[in-house]
Design a protein around this motif. Structure first.
Motif, PDB file in Angstrom:
ATOM      1  N   ALA A 378       0.816  -1.214   0.000  1.00  0.00           N
ATOM      2  CA  ALA A 378       0.000   0.000   0.000  1.00  0.00           C
ATOM      3  C   ALA A 378       0.847   1.261   0.000  1.00  0.00           C
ATOM      4  CB  ALA A 378      -0.919   0.002   1.224  1.00  0.00           C
ATOM      5  N   LEU A 379       2.156   1.110   0.173  1.00  0.00           N
ATOM      6  CA  LEU A 379       3.035   2.266   0.290  1.00  0.00           C
ATOM      7  C   LEU A 379       3.903   2.417  -0.964  1.00  0.00           C
ATOM      8  CD1 LEU A 379       4.198   1.889   4.011  1.00  0.00           C
ATOM      9  CD2 LEU A 379       2.284   3.235   3.100  1.00  0.00           C
ATOM     10  N   THR A 380       4.505   3.575  -1.078  1.00  0.00           N
ATOM     11  CA  THR A 380       5.472   3.850  -2.145  1.00  0.00           C
ATOM     12  C   THR A 380       6.814   4.156  -1.503  1.00  0.00           C
ATOM     13  OG1 THR A 380       3.762   4.763  -3.585  1.00  0.00           O
ATOM     14  CG2 THR A 380       6.041   5.372  -4.080  1.00  0.00           C
ATOM     15  N   LEU A 381       7.888   3.607  -2.080  1.00  0.00           N
ATOM     16  CA  LEU A 381       9.229   3.860  -1.585  1.00  0.00           C
ATOM     17  C   LEU A 381      10.053   4.529  -2.670  1.00  0.00           C
ATOM     18  CD1 LEU A 381      11.430   1.626   0.632  1.00  0.00           C
ATOM     19  CD2 LEU A 381      12.393   2.479  -1.516  1.00  0.00           C
ATOM     20  N   VAL A 382      10.767   5.573  -2.290  1.00  0.00           N
ATOM     21  CA  VAL A 382      11.702   6.238  -3.198  1.00  0.00           C
ATOM     22  C   VAL A 382      13.091   6.141  -2.592  1.00  0.00           C
ATOM     23  CG1 VAL A 382       9.986   7.788  -4.171  1.00  0.00           C
ATOM     24  CG2 VAL A 382      11.249   8.495  -2.142  1.00  0.00           C
ATOM     25  N   SER A 383      14.094   6.086  -3.456  1.00  0.00           N
ATOM     26  CA  SER A 383      15.437   5.789  -2.971  1.00  0.00           C
ATOM     27  C   SER A 383      16.484   6.501  -3.807  1.00  0.00           C
ATOM     28  CB  SER A 383      15.688   4.277  -3.024  1.00  0.00           C
ATOM     29  OG  SER A 383      17.035   3.947  -2.763  1.00  0.00           O
ATOM     30  N   THR A 384      17.664   6.655  -3.207  1.00  0.00           N
ATOM     31  CA  THR A 384      18.839   7.072  -3.964  1.00  0.00           C
ATOM     32  C   THR A 384      19.077   6.077  -5.100  1.00  0.00           C
ATOM     33  OG1 THR A 384      19.810   8.007  -1.971  1.00  0.00           O
ATOM     34  CG2 THR A 384      21.291   7.555  -3.789  1.00  0.00           C
ATOM     35  N   GLY A 385      19.462   6.563  -6.275  1.00  0.00           N
ATOM     36  CA  GLY A 385      19.773   5.687  -7.400  1.00  0.00           C
ATOM     37  C   GLY A 385      18.657   5.638  -8.424  1.00  0.00           C
ATOM     38  N   GLU A 386      18.972   5.047  -9.565  1.00  0.00           N
ATOM     39  CA  GLU A 386      17.990   4.873 -10.633  1.00  0.00           C
ATOM     40  C   GLU A 386      17.223   3.569 -10.423  1.00  0.00           C
ATOM     41  OE1 GLU A 386      17.542   7.213 -12.636  1.00  0.00           O
ATOM     42  OE2 GLU A 386      19.376   8.406 -12.539  1.00  0.00           O
ATOM     43  N   VAL A 387      15.922   3.596 -10.729  1.00  0.00           N
ATOM     44  CA  VAL A 387      15.097   2.389 -10.568  1.00  0.00           C
ATOM     45  C   VAL A 387      15.448   1.394 -11.665  1.00  0.00           C
ATOM     46  CG1 VAL A 387      12.767   1.458 -10.566  1.00  0.00           C
ATOM     47  CG2 VAL A 387      13.239   3.654  -9.447  1.00  0.00           C
ATOM     48  N   VAL A 388      15.824   0.184 -11.244  1.00  0.00           N
ATOM     49  CA  VAL A 388      16.135  -0.900 -12.173  1.00  0.00           C
ATOM     50  C   VAL A 388      14.889  -1.737 -12.425  1.00  0.00           C
ATOM     51  CG1 VAL A 388      17.539  -2.970 -12.536  1.00  0.00           C
ATOM     52  CG2 VAL A 388      18.535  -0.959 -11.406  1.00  0.00           C
ATOM     53  N   GLU A 389      14.123  -1.984 -11.358  1.00  0.00           N
ATOM     54  CA  GLU A 389      12.932  -2.827 -11.461  1.00  0.00           C
ATOM     55  C   GLU A 389      12.041  -2.534 -10.275  1.00  0.00           C
ATOM     56  OE1 GLU A 389      11.869  -7.614 -11.971  1.00  0.00           O
ATOM     57  OE2 GLU A 389      13.814  -6.965 -11.167  1.00  0.00           O
ATOM     58  N   GLU A 390      10.728  -2.612 -10.476  1.00  0.00           N
ATOM     59  CA  GLU A 390       9.794  -2.483  -9.363  1.00  0.00           C
ATOM     60  C   GLU A 390       8.505  -3.207  -9.724  1.00  0.00           C
ATOM     61  OE1 GLU A 390       8.996   1.595  -8.551  1.00  0.00           O
ATOM     62  OE2 GLU A 390       8.669   2.151 -10.641  1.00  0.00           O
ATOM     63  N   GLY A 391       7.763  -3.598  -8.690  1.00  0.00           N
ATOM     64  CA  GLY A 391       6.528  -4.326  -8.910  1.00  0.00           C
ATOM     65  C   GLY A 391       5.978  -4.862  -7.609  1.00  0.00           C
ATOM     66  N   VAL A 392       5.064  -5.815  -7.713  1.00  0.00           N
ATOM     67  CA  VAL A 392       4.445  -6.451  -6.551  1.00  0.00           C
ATOM     68  C   VAL A 392       4.683  -7.939  -6.643  1.00  0.00           C
ATOM     69  CG1 VAL A 392       2.295  -6.869  -5.303  1.00  0.00           C
ATOM     70  CG2 VAL A 392       2.699  -4.636  -6.367  1.00  0.00           C
ATOM     71  N   GLU A 393       5.063  -8.533  -5.517  1.00  0.00           N
ATOM     72  CA  GLU A 393       5.356  -9.962  -5.495  1.00  0.00           C
ATOM     73  C   GLU A 393       5.127 -10.492  -4.084  1.00  0.00           C
ATOM     74  OE1 GLU A 393       8.830 -12.067  -7.673  1.00  0.00           O
ATOM     75  OE2 GLU A 393       9.537 -11.702  -5.615  1.00  0.00           O
ATOM     76  N   GLY A 394       4.354 -11.576  -3.967  1.00  0.00           N
ATOM     77  CA  GLY A 394       4.133 -12.197  -2.670  1.00  0.00           C
ATOM     78  C   GLY A 394       3.487 -11.300  -1.647  1.00  0.00           C
ATOM     79  N   GLY A 395       2.588 -10.431  -2.092  1.00  0.00           N
ATOM     80  CA  GLY A 395       1.891  -9.565  -1.154  1.00  0.00           C
ATOM     81  C   GLY A 395       2.678  -8.335  -0.747  1.00  0.00           C
ATOM     82  N   GLN A 396       3.879  -8.174  -1.286  1.00  0.00           N
ATOM     83  CA  GLN A 396       4.686  -6.991  -0.991  1.00  0.00           C
ATOM     84  C   GLN A 396       5.095  -6.301  -2.275  1.00  0.00           C
ATOM     85  OE1 GLN A 396       7.999  -8.333   1.623  1.00  0.00           O
ATOM     86  NE2 GLN A 396       7.170  -6.876   3.103  1.00  0.00           N
ATOM     87  N   ARG A 397       5.357  -5.016  -2.155  1.00  0.00           N
ATOM     88  CA  ARG A 397       5.902  -4.268  -3.268  1.00  0.00           C
ATOM     89  C   ARG A 397       7.427  -4.340  -3.190  1.00  0.00           C
ATOM     90  NH1 ARG A 397       3.408  -0.851  -6.563  1.00  0.00           N
ATOM     91  NH2 ARG A 397       1.585  -0.823  -5.185  1.00  0.00           N
ATOM     92  N   PHE A 398       8.090  -4.328  -4.333  1.00  0.00           N
ATOM     93  CA  PHE A 398       9.547  -4.336  -4.329  1.00  0.00           C
ATOM     94  C   PHE A 398      10.064  -3.240  -5.258  1.00  0.00           C
ATOM     95  CE2 PHE A 398       8.507  -7.178  -7.838  1.00  0.00           C
ATOM     96  CZ  PHE A 398       9.387  -6.789  -8.850  1.00  0.00           C
ATOM     97  N   THR A 399      11.216  -2.692  -4.887  1.00  0.00           N
ATOM     98  CA  THR A 399      11.901  -1.674  -5.685  1.00  0.00           C
ATOM     99  C   THR A 399      13.386  -1.987  -5.675  1.00  0.00           C
ATOM    100  OG1 THR A 399      10.273   0.045  -5.164  1.00  0.00           O
ATOM    101  CG2 THR A 399      12.438   0.782  -5.922  1.00  0.00           C
ATOM    102  N   HIS A 400      13.990  -1.991  -6.861  1.00  0.00           N
ATOM    103  CA  HIS A 400      15.424  -2.265  -7.000  1.00  0.00           C
ATOM    104  C   HIS A 400      16.067  -1.035  -7.634  1.00  0.00           C
ATOM    105  CE1 HIS A 400      18.790  -4.839  -9.090  1.00  0.00           C
ATOM    106  NE2 HIS A 400      19.259  -4.063  -8.134  1.00  0.00           N
TER     107      HIS A 400
END
Length: 785
Positions: A378-400
C-alpha cells in the motif's frame, strides 16, 4: 561527552597472542573498579601531555584494577588539609583564547580541582606508576590501603560509568599493544568552574580539548571551551585505506515497518590491516551477525542507553574485530542487521529517522550502491539511485535501485504518495507528496531537531493542511533544478526525486531530496505563530532550492573535512538566493540578507552576539548550551554572507564563472577551505587590495566579529575626504570594507578602505559637490544603532 570527539580512526596493530573478545573485554571493564592496594599519598605529582599540564598537588591517587594487563583508569582525591589538583592550558591562538574566556572569563586556563576521575588507554598508567615508585628521584610514595578502600567504594560506580561512556575507544585500544595512540580523559570535580573534562587524543586528527557538559531545555550539550591540535601529529585516518567500494543491500520492511537488512560491502584495501575496524550505524539498528571473507567476524555494539535512543542521535560507533588480519587486496563484509528506523506519525504519513545511517559504514569516502527493498504494497518507496525494477510480489511491493556513480551515502523515503514526473532535456524530475492532507509539523523530538534548522517553532502534530497543487509544485522544482544545472553544470545524477518528510528541515541526498511538509504548504495555511516573513521565506522560497543545490554542493563537490562542512551549506544556501533573485529580484535577496545580519547580531543571555561564538570553520563545535542556535546561524547565515561578499569582490560575471569553476575543478573530489580560497582568488579582479583573499579569510572565515563602523566625510573643493574606523576592534585584524561614492558622473564608484582600530583617512576627487559616500549594504557590518 560524545565518544565521536575521540574516535579518530588511526588504530594500532593487535598483539600476536590471541586477545580476549571485545564483548568480554567490555564486560571486564564494567566489572572492574579501583584498586585499594594501589592507593598512594601524593604531593607535587606532575603529568604533562604536550601543552596540557596536570598537577596533583596534594591528596591521594588510586589506580584502577588491571584489565587485559593494563590499568585503564585512576582517581585523585584531595585531602582534608586543603590539597588540590591543577590544570594549566595555554591556547595557541586568539580564537581559542577568546573561546576559553567566553566560558571561563580567562584566556588561559589555570583551574584548580579537588577530585578527578581518569580513564586512559595510552602510557599514563606506566608513567604514573614510575613516578609513584621514584617521585623526583626520592623515596616511593606511601601507600594507604585504608583510604584506598574508602575511595574505592565511593568512586568505583563513577569509574564504571566513565568506562561505559568510552567503551568503544577503550576496548579498541586495549586490544592494541602500542600505546602512543591511546586516549586520556579526565573528569574533574570540585572546581570553581564546576565539573569540567579534559581530553588528550593524539590519534588523527590529534587534539587537546577542554569542555563541560551542560543542559538546556532538556537538551544535552558538551560545551567545548578550547580545542586545538597537539604538537605531535596523528597518522592518516583508516578511511584512507579503503577504495573501490560497493554496497549490495537487501532490505525488507514488514507491516509494522520493522526492518531486516542484509548488507554486503565489497572493498579494496591499499595496505594490510591488523586491527579492529570502527563502524558507524544507527542506534536504532542492531547487528545480529557479520562475516569477513566468509569467516565469522566479532561485532561489539554497545547496549542502548537507558531510556531508549536519544532523539537527536543519528548514529553510534560499533567495533568490528576480524578473526584474522586483512591482507592488502579485495575483501567482502556481510552484515545482518535489524531494527526500526521508520515512524508512523499519524494517518499515512511516515518519518524515516535514520536516513544516512541505516546500513553499516566503515569510513569509505564513496561507494556504488545496489539496493533492493521489499515493503507493504500500500506504500510507495523512493530511494537514492535509478530504478532498475519495481513491482508487486508475494503480497509486498519491491523496488530495486542502482547508483550510476559512487556516492557518499544512500537513503530512502516511504509513504502513501501521489507523484508527478517531468522530463526536462536530459533530466528527469519526480516530485512526491502525501496523498492525505499533510501533517505540517513534527510529532517527535527527532523530527524537530534532525537538521538543527528551526527558524520558528513547529506547529502542533494535529495541524493539517490542504494537499498541494502537485503539478505546479513539480514545475517549480523543475525550474529550480534547471536554473542550477545551467549555471553550475551537470549534477551527479540525471534525475532527482523530491519527497516529503514531516518536520521543520530538509536534506539533500544524491538524487533524493527530503523536503519538509511545510514547503508543500501555502503560507496562508501556516499556523499563526509561523507567519513571520522569516518562516514564510524559508519554507516557501529557500528550503527546496537549498536542498536541490546540495546535488552540486555536498554531493558533486564534497567538503574535505569537518572544518570544511560550512562550504556545502553556505554555497547551497547562496545558490538558493541566486534562484530567488532570478525570480523576484535583488530586493528579495537583500531582505533575506538583512534577516541574516539581524540573526548574527542577536544577543544571548550574557549579552554577546551569536556570531561571536566562534569561527565558521569550527562546525558542530559551535553548538553550545549558552547559544544553541550558534551553529545554524553561523554556518547558514554568516556562510551566506561570506559568499555574498566574495561576489562583491569579484563582480557578477566573474562570480558566476567562479561557481562553475568550483564544480568543474572539484567534481567527484573534495574541497577544502584553503582550496576554496585559492580558487576564489583567481577570480578577483586586478587593482583591488588583498588579491589572494588572505586577509578576507582571516577576518571572516578563521576569525569572529562583525565590524561596527564609524564613517565621517565631507566634500570640499570637489574632493571627498573623510575617515573610517572600526569601533572596539581590539586585537582583530583590519577588515577591507567597500565604500560607495555616488552623485558623480559615470554612476557609483567603489573604493576599498581598510577599517581597523585606528582611523583610516581617505580622499577622492569627485565631479560634483553633491557627491555622497556610504558603506555598501552588500557587506556585513553594522553601525551599532
Amino acid at each position: 561527552m560524545r565518544v565521536l570527539l575521540l574516535l579518530a580512526a588511526a588504530m594500532l596493530p593487535l598483539s600476536g597472542a590471541a586477545p580476549p573478545g571485545a564483548s568480554d573485554l567490555a564486560g571486564r571493564l564494567q566489572a572492574s573498579g579501583l584498586d585499594p592496594e594501589a592507593c598512594y599519598r601524593v604531593t607535587g605529582l606532575r603529568l604533562a601531555k604536550d601543552d596540557l599540564k596536570i598537577f596533583f598537588n596534594a591528596g591521594y591517587l588510586i589506580l584502577a584494577l588491571p584489565v587485559n594487563g593494563v590499568r585503564p583508569g585512576a582517581y585523585f582525591a584531595s585531602d582534608a588539609a586543603g590539597g588540590d589538583g591543577e590544570v594549566l592550558l595555554l591556547p595557541p591562538d586568539r580564537a581559542e583564547r577568546l573561546s576559553l574566556a567566553r566560558f571561563t572569563e580567562a584566556p588561559n586556563m589555570d583551574a584548580h580541582f579537588r577530585n578527578a576521575l581518569m580513564v586512559f588507554s595510552d602510557d599514563t598508567a606506566d608513567r604514573l606508576e614510575a613516578m609513584l615508585e621514584h617521585p623526583g628521584g626520592g623515596e616511593p610514595a606511601r601507600k594507604n590501603r585504608e583510604i584506598g578502600t574508602t575511595i574505592e567504594a565511593e568512586a568505583t560506580p563513577a569509574l564504571r560509568t566513565m568506562y561505559a561512556t568510552f567503551s568503544i575507544r577503550l576496548v579498541h585500544d586495549l586490544l592494541s599493544p602500542a600505546k602512543e595512540r591511546g586516549v586520556f580523559v579526565m573528569a574533574t570535580l570540585g572546581s570553581s568552574l564546576g565539573p569540567f573534562d579534559v581530553i588528550y587524543d593524539p590519534s588523527a586528527p590529534p587534539r587537546i580539548t577542554v569542555g563541560q557538559n551542560a543542559e538546556r531545555n532538556g537538551r544535552q550539550f558538551f560545551n567545548i571551551w578550547s580545542s586545538f591540535a597537539t604538537r605531535h601529529g596523528g597518522e592518516a585516518a583508516m578511511g584512507g585505506l579503503f577504495r573501490n567500494a560497493g554496497y549490495r543491500i537487501e532490505a525488507s520492511l514488514d507491516g509494522a515497518l520493522a526492518m531486516k537488512v542484509t548488507t554486503r560491502l565489497s572493498f579494496e584495501t591499499t595496505a594490510s590491516i591488523d586491527e579492529p575496524i570502527p563502524c558507524f550505524l544507527s542506534p536504532r539498528m542492531t547487528i545480529t551477525g557479520a562475516e569477513l571473507d566468509g569467516a565469522p567476524m566479532e561485532v561489539y555494539q554497545p547496549p542502548a542507553a537507558p531510556g531508549g535512543v536519544p532523539p537527536f542521535e543519528d548514529g553510534q560507533d560499533v567495533l568490528l574485530i576480524p578473526g584474522a588480519p586483512l591482507a592488502a587486496g579485495r575483501h567482502e563484509m556481510v552484515f545482518h542487521h535489524q531494527g526500526s528506523v521508520v515512524e508512523r506519525t499519524g494517518g499515512d504519513v511516515y518519518f524515516v529517522a535514520s536516513r544516512g545511517s541505516w546500513y553499516p559504514q566503515i569510513g569509505i569516502p564513496v561507494a556504488g550502491f545496489d539496493i533492493s527493498y521489499r515493503y507493504p504494497k500500500a506504500l510507495t518507496l523512493v530511494s537514492t539511485g535509478e530504478v532498475v525494477e519495481e513491482g508487486v510480489e508475494g503480497g509486498q511491493r519491491f523496488t530495486h535501485t542502482r547508483t550510476p556513480a559512487p556516492i557518499r551515502f544512500a537513503g530512502f523515503n516511504l509513504g502513501s504518495y501521489e507523484s508527478v514526473r517531468l522530463e526536462r532535456g536530459p533530466y528527469t524530475i519526480r516530485v512526491y507528496a502525501n496523498r492525505t492532507s499533510a501533517v505540517a509539523g513534527p510529532v517527535s523530538p527527532a523530527m524537530a531537531g534532525a537538521a538543527g534548522r528551526r527558524p520558528s517553532p513547529a506547529p502542533e502534530p494535529e495541524t493539517r493542511v490542504a494537499a498541494p497543487n502537485l503539478e505546479r509544485f513539480a514545475l517549480e522544482t523543475a525550474a529550480a533544478f534547471g536554473f542550477m544545472a545551467s549555471m553550475l553544470g551537470p549534477p551527479p545524477f540525471r534525475s532527482i526525486t523530491v519527497s516529503p518528510i514531516p518536520g521543520t528541515f530538509g536534506q539533500g541526498f544524491p538524487g533524493l531530496v527530503y523536503l519538509s511538509t511545510l514547503a508543500y504548504v501555502d503560507p496562508a495555511q501556516f499556523p499563526a505563530d509561523m507567519r513571520s516573513r522569516d518562516s514564510q521565506t524559508f519554507y516557501s522560497e529557500l528550503l527546496e532550492a537549498h536542498e536541490i543545490a546540495h546535488q552540486w554542493w555536498g554531493n558533486l563537490v564534497v567538503p574535505d573535512g569537518p572544518e570544511d562542512d560550512w562550504l556545502a551549506e553556505a554555497l547551497a544556501n547562496y545558490t538558493s538566493l541566486l534562484y530567488l533573485e532570478s525570480r523576484k529580484g535583488s530586493k528579495a535577496v537583500s531582505e533575506v540578507l538583512e534577516d541574516y545580519r539581524r540573526h548574527l547580531l542577536e544577543k544571548d543571555s550574557q549579552g554577546r552576539t551569536v556570531e561571536s561564538n566562534g569561527p565558521i570553520v569550527w562546525g558542530a563545535r559551535l553548538r553550545n548550551s549558552e547559544s544553541p542556535s550558534a551553529w545554524r546561524v553561523i554556518t547558514y547565515d554568516k556562510g551566506t554572507w561570506i559568499i555574498h561578499m566574495l561576489r562583491q569582490r569579484m563582480g557578477d560575471a566573474q562570480f558566476t564563472r567562479f561557481l562553475r569553476a568550483l564544480c568543474e575543478k572539484n567534481a567527484g573530489g573534495r574541497l577544502s577551505t584553503r582550496g576554496f580560497r585559492e580558487t576564489a582568488a583567481a577570480f578577483v579582479p586586478e587593482g583591488g587590495p588583498d588579491r589572494q583573499l588572505r586577509a578576507f579569510f582571516d577576518y571572516w572565515v578563521y576569525g569572529t566579529g562583525i565590524p561596527e563602523l564609524r564613517l565621517k566625510y565631507a566634500v570640499r573643493n570637489l574632493r571627498l575626504s573623510g575617515s573610517l574606523q572600526e569601533k572596539d576592534a581590539g586585537e582583530e585584524p583590519a577588515a577591507w570594507v567597500p565604500l560607495v561614492v555616488t552623485g558623480g558622473e559615470g554612476g557609483p564608484k567603489l573604493h576599498w578602505i581598510e577599517a581597523g582600530a585606528e582611523e583610516t583617512a581617505f580622499s577622492f576627487p569627485v565631479r560634483r559637490a553633491a557627491a555622497k559616500a556610504a558603506l555598501s549594504p552588500d557587506w556585513l557590518w553594522h553601525s551599532g544603532n
